[in-house]
Design a protein around this motif. Structure first.
Motif, PDB file in Angstrom:
ATOM      1  N   HIS A  37      -6.370  -0.007   6.222  1.00 15.50           N
ATOM      2  CA  HIS A  37      -6.320   0.556   7.490  1.00 15.50           C
ATOM      3  C   HIS A  37      -7.386  -0.165   8.450  1.00 15.50           C
ATOM      4  CE1 HIS A  37      -3.457   3.422   5.820  1.00 15.50           C
ATOM      5  NE2 HIS A  37      -4.452   3.710   5.012  1.00 15.50           N
ATOM      6  N   HIS A  44       1.284   5.246  -2.257  1.00 18.17           N
ATOM      7  CA  HIS A  44       0.895   6.229  -3.038  1.00 18.17           C
ATOM      8  C   HIS A  44       2.043   6.714  -3.919  1.00 18.17           C
ATOM      9  CE1 HIS A  44      -3.200   6.542  -1.276  1.00 18.17           C
ATOM     10  NE2 HIS A  44      -2.480   5.992  -0.270  1.00 18.17           N
ATOM     11  N   HIS A  78       0.856  -1.187  -0.071  1.00 18.17           N
ATOM     12  CA  HIS A  78      -0.033  -0.045  -0.088  1.00 18.17           C
ATOM     13  C   HIS A  78       0.897   1.108  -0.144  1.00 18.17           C
ATOM     14  CE1 HIS A  78      -3.873   2.251   1.306  1.00 18.17           C
ATOM     15  NE2 HIS A  78      -2.876   2.908   1.356  1.00 18.17           N
ATOM     16  N   HIS A 138      -9.884   2.238   1.124  1.00 17.44           N
ATOM     17  CA  HIS A 138      -9.501   2.843   2.311  1.00 17.44           C
ATOM     18  C   HIS A 138     -10.521   3.140   3.495  1.00 17.44           C
ATOM     19  CE1 HIS A 138      -5.712   4.263  -0.108  1.00 17.44           C
ATOM     20  NE2 HIS A 138      -5.591   4.905   0.798  1.00 17.44           N
ATOM     21  N   ASP A 196       2.329   3.010   2.883  1.00 15.71           N
ATOM     22  CA  ASP A 196       1.307   4.120   2.651  1.00 15.71           C
ATOM     23  C   ASP A 196       1.918   5.376   2.291  1.00 15.71           C
ATOM     24  OD1 ASP A 196      -1.141   5.228   2.531  1.00 15.71           O
ATOM     25  OD2 ASP A 196      -1.633   5.292   4.880  1.00 15.71           O
TER      26      ASP A 196
HETATM   27 ZN   LIG Z   1      -3.342   5.104   1.531  1.00 13.90          ZN
END
Ligand SMILES: [Zn+2]
Length: 408
Positions: free
Chosen positions: A254, A69, A67, A222, A308
């Motif tokens: 999450h 970005h 995970h 998410h 993340d």
């Molecule tokens: Zn994320």
């Protein structure tokens, strides 16, 4: 004429069970694993095998960055001091800060590349990146990151999630853009807090699962909502996964709610998630409740992890190192025993591979020879010590050493 086979024999590799082995790699895959000194001779028609002595280094499968970005990190760009929310954490406000920051940032392709190389340098050779899709940026982030993926195809396997960063129902036009993103080449459809962001759990999930069905895509949502509100949405996602026969194709990222509900409710949720085949992603976030890794694993839930955000508009932390993430997971989970440390390691390796549905993963004959060699006594010690001097091998060839990508 038979094709020339390329073979490398990695001598004196320490395996997870502590034994020393010789690993033969033929055309990018493990072709034999034998006790040290007993590697079988090169196959006929092979060129002379290349011999590499690993000198007793621990060999583990390449890490799985589950995970991240790629589009919004500022790693390698100027330092951007974190801007706090004005009245407690607010996703909409953070998205606005992000828009401000991105407008002044280095080109996205350059930033994505910086982040990719950071991750590969530490030993991740498979990755799932969420990529923002909304009315303000349209498909521009997806287009850029798809091109970056293509450039790095030889180095790392990347799955892309079309991520509705500004919600779906509350951001008109987003559903159509997500549909386009999946046509363009995104592999999964994302979601964002159906209850607290769009305030319509059914409507939000209708779009997400509708698009998943239409495109045969996986789902990775998410979900930051805590407590029973979070649990309710986890239940709804599991029920849809089960009803649509999508076991193994759905993840919730999450799922903070699982970290702050009573033990009996958690036990029920774990059973339900395992039965439905829904995986849970946690990055063991700083000062936040997070899904109990041991309890969920014990219930049979696939728990995987990711960095993340790395130096972005959400927080300044992150180093792209999944071994250091395993350390954080163990630290925050109160894992002390060797078997627990090995569990934390499994979260960033085999469990990640399962969640991402990676084929032919691991140190075994027939698997892709994507691995990391490092100085460590064994896996539990590696999780505690997090040695940074590592060599990363992609399909049996060294691609990074001590955090730096080698010339390709
Ligand atoms: Zn994320």
């Amino acid at each position: 004429m038979a094709p020339v086979r390329e073979q490398t024999i990695f001598r004196n590799a320490k395996l997870a069970d502590g034994s020393l082995a010789d690993l033969s790699v033929t055309d990018g895959r493990f072709s034999a694993i034998a006790p040290a000194g007993k590697a079988p001779p090169a196959r006929p028609a092979a060129t002379d095998p290349i011999m590499v002595d690993l000198g007793g280094q621990l060999v583990v499968p390449a890490f799985v960055e589950g995970h991240i970005h790629l589009d919004t990190s500022f790693h390698g760009d100027a330092w951007r001091p974190h801007i706090p929310c004005t009245n407690g954490f607010d996703v909409r406000e953070r998205v606005a800060f992000q828009a401000q920051n991105l407008a002044a940032a280095a080109p996205m392709a350059e930033r994505a590349k910086n982040q990719l190389e950071l991750c590969v340098g530490h030993g991740s050779l498979a990755m799932r990146s969420h990529v923002m899709v909304d009315a303000s940026v349209g498909l521009s982030h997806v287009e850029t990151v798809l091109a970056v993926r293509e450039t790095y195809r030889d180095l790392i396997d990347i799955q892309l999630v079309a991520f509705p960063q500004s919600g779906i129902l509350s951001s008109p036009g987003t559903a159509e853009l997500l549909d386009e993103a999946l046509k363009f080449g995104c592999d999964l459809i994302g979601g964002l807090d159906p209850a607290s962001f769009d305030r319509d759990v059914k409507g939000h999930l209708d779009v997400v699962f509708g698009l998943a069905q239409k495109h045969g895509a996986g789902v990775d949502i998410h979900l930051h909502d805590g407590g029973t509100l979070g649990l309710f949405q986890v239940e709804e996602i599991a029920a849809r996964t089960k009803a649509l026969g999508m076991a193994g194709h759905v993840a919730v990222s999450h799922a903070y709610g699982l970290g702050d509900i009573p033990a009996d409710a958690l036990a029920k949720a774990g059973e339900m998630l395992a039965a439905a085949g829904v995986a849970i992603m946690t990055n063991a976030p700083g000062n936040h409740a997070f899904p109990p890794v041991a309890a969920l694993r014990q219930a049979g839930v696939t728990v995987f992890s990711g960095s993340d955000n790395i130096r972005d508009s959400w927080w300044p932390y992150g180093d792209g190192d999944m071994l250091s993430r395993a350390n954080m997971i163990g630290y925050r989970s109160g894992f002390y025993e060797d078997r627990e440390l090995a569990d934390a390691f499994d979260v960033v390796t085999h469990a990640g591979a399962k969640a991402l549905r990676l084929a032919d993963y691991g140190i075994m004959v027939g698997a892709k020879a994507d691995f990391v060699a490092m100085r460590a006594l064994h896996v539990p010690e590696a999780v505690v010590a997090v040695p940074k001097d590592r060599t990363v091998y992609r399909r049996g060839k060294a691609v990074a050493r001590d955090g730096t990508i080698l010339a390709r």
